[in-house]
Write an enzyme that holds these catalytic residues in place. Structure first.
Site, PDB file in Angstrom:
ATOM      1  N   SER A  96       0.828  -1.214   0.000  1.00 32.39           N
ATOM      2  CA  SER A  96       0.000   0.000   0.000  1.00 32.39           C
ATOM      3  C   SER A  96       0.862   1.263   0.000  1.00 32.39           C
ATOM      4  CB  SER A  96      -0.915   0.005   1.228  1.00 32.39           C
ATOM      5  OG  SER A  96      -0.147  -0.150   2.404  1.00 32.39           O
ATOM      6  N   GLU A  97       2.122   1.135   0.419  1.00 32.96           N
ATOM      7  CA  GLU A  97       3.005   2.308   0.437  1.00 32.96           C
ATOM      8  C   GLU A  97       3.828   2.445  -0.850  1.00 32.96           C
ATOM      9  OE1 GLU A  97       2.495   4.552   2.308  1.00 32.96           O
ATOM     10  OE2 GLU A  97       1.905   3.833   4.287  1.00 32.96           O
ATOM     11  N   HIS A 177       3.408   6.708  12.945  1.00 34.74           N
ATOM     12  CA  HIS A 177       3.399   5.677  11.908  1.00 34.74           C
ATOM     13  C   HIS A 177       4.668   4.809  11.933  1.00 34.74           C
ATOM     14  CE1 HIS A 177       2.505   4.675   7.410  1.00 34.74           C
ATOM     15  NE2 HIS A 177       3.131   3.694   8.016  1.00 34.74           N
TER      16      HIS A 177
HETATM   17 ZN   LIG Z   1       3.562   1.768   7.373  1.00 33.46          ZN
END
Ligand SMILES: [Zn+2]
Length: 240
Positions: A96-97, A177
Site C-alpha cells: 500500500s506504500e 506511523h
Molecule cells: Zn507503514
C-alpha cells in the site's frame, strides 16, 4: 513476462524475502507491517524493447498483506515508475506504500527503500518533531532526523511529506506511523533502519537521565569530514 533469470530480479526477490524475515527477527515490524523495495534500474535487460518488458526504474516491492514469515520470492511485485503493476507472475497486490517508495526513488538516488514500524521510532514520532544528534553515528543518516507530519498511510500526501522531510537525509520518521530509510542497496537501507531504531532508543535512555547534550552542526560536520577522509584512505590503501 519479465525474465527473472538474467536481469537481477531473482536476486532482488530473494533479498527482499530474506530482509523481510529479518524485519520480524530484529523487531522492526510485526506481521506484514512495513515494506521494502529495490530499484531495478541499470540491470542488464532493463529497458530493452518487448511486450511487458519493464523500463529502467522498475521497482521490486513486497506485497500488501502477506505475513513476512510466509513470504515467497515469487510473491514480490514489480511496478513501473507510475505505479502500474507489471506482468511479473505474482498474484499479490503491491504494498500500500508503493506511492511513497516510488516518490523516494524519483527524488533521490536510492537503490533500495525500507519502511518499518519499529517501536522506538514510533514512540518518538508521537512525541517529538526531530530525533536530535546525541550520538555522532547519526551522521550516517545525514544528521538529525526529521519527523514528517501525520498523513494517512498509502496516500500521495504521505509520499510528499516523506520526500520533503528526507531533504539531505537518508532517513525520515513518520508521525504516529514509523520510519523510512534508503541506501545504495538493500543491505545499506536496512542497516540504516537498524541504526535509526538504535538512535531513537539511545535518545530515550538519555532522556531518562535528564537533558541530553546535543552535538552541534559543527561537531557533526567534523565527524562527516573525518569519515570521508578515512574512507578515501581505505580506497587508496586497498582493502585491509
Ligand atoms: Zn507503514
Amino acid at each position: 513476462m519479465y525474465r527473472s533469470d538474467s536481469d537481477g530480479l531473482q536476486t532482488a526477490r530473494d533479498q527482499l524475502v530474506s530482509y523481510s524475515a529479518r524485519l520480524l527477527d530484529d523487531g522492526l515490524a510485526v506481521g506484514s507491517a512495513g515494506n521494502m523495495s529495490v530499484r531495478l534500474a541499470g540491470v542488464p535487460g532493463a529497458g530493452t524493447p518487448g511486450a511487458g518488458t519493464p523500463q529502467a526504474d522498475t521497482v521490486a516491492i513486497t506485497p500488501s498483506g502477506v505475513s513476512y514469515a510466509e513470504l515467497k520470492p515469487e510473491e514480490i511485485c514489480l511496478v513501473s515508475p507510475d505505479g502500474t503493476k507489471l506482468d511479473d507472475g505474482s498474484q499479490e497486490t503491491p504494498s500500500s506504500e508503493t506511492p511513497m517508495h516510488l516518490a523516494i526513488y524519483a527524488a533521490t538516488r536510492a537503490a533500495a527503500v525500507v519502511h518499518t514500524h519499529s517501536p522506538e521510532v514510533v514512540a518518538l514520532s508521537a512525541t517529538r518533531t526531530e530525533l536530535p544528534a546525541i550520538h555522532y553515528a547519526i551522521t550516517g543518516l545525514g544528521g538529525p532526523v526529521r519527523v514528517a507530519p501525520y498523513v494517512r498511510f498509502g496516500s500521495a500526501g504521505l509520499a510528499e511529506a516523506a520526500v520533503k522531510a528526507l531533504d539531505g537525509r537518508s532517513a525520515v520518521i513518520l508521525r504516529n506511523h514509523g520510519a523510512v530509510t534508503y541506501g545504495r542497496d538493500l543491505a545499506q537501507a536496512y542497516d540504516r533502519a537498524l541504526l535509526l531504531e538504535w538512535l531513537a532508543r539511545t535518545y530515550r535512555l538519555a532522556l531518562s537521565y535528564g537533558e541530553p547534550a546535543i552535538l552541534s552542526a559543527a561537531e557533526l560536520a567534523e565527524v562527516t569530514a573525518e569519515s570521508r577522509r578515512r574512507r578515501y584512505g581505505e580506497r587508496r590503501g586497498g582493502a585491509s
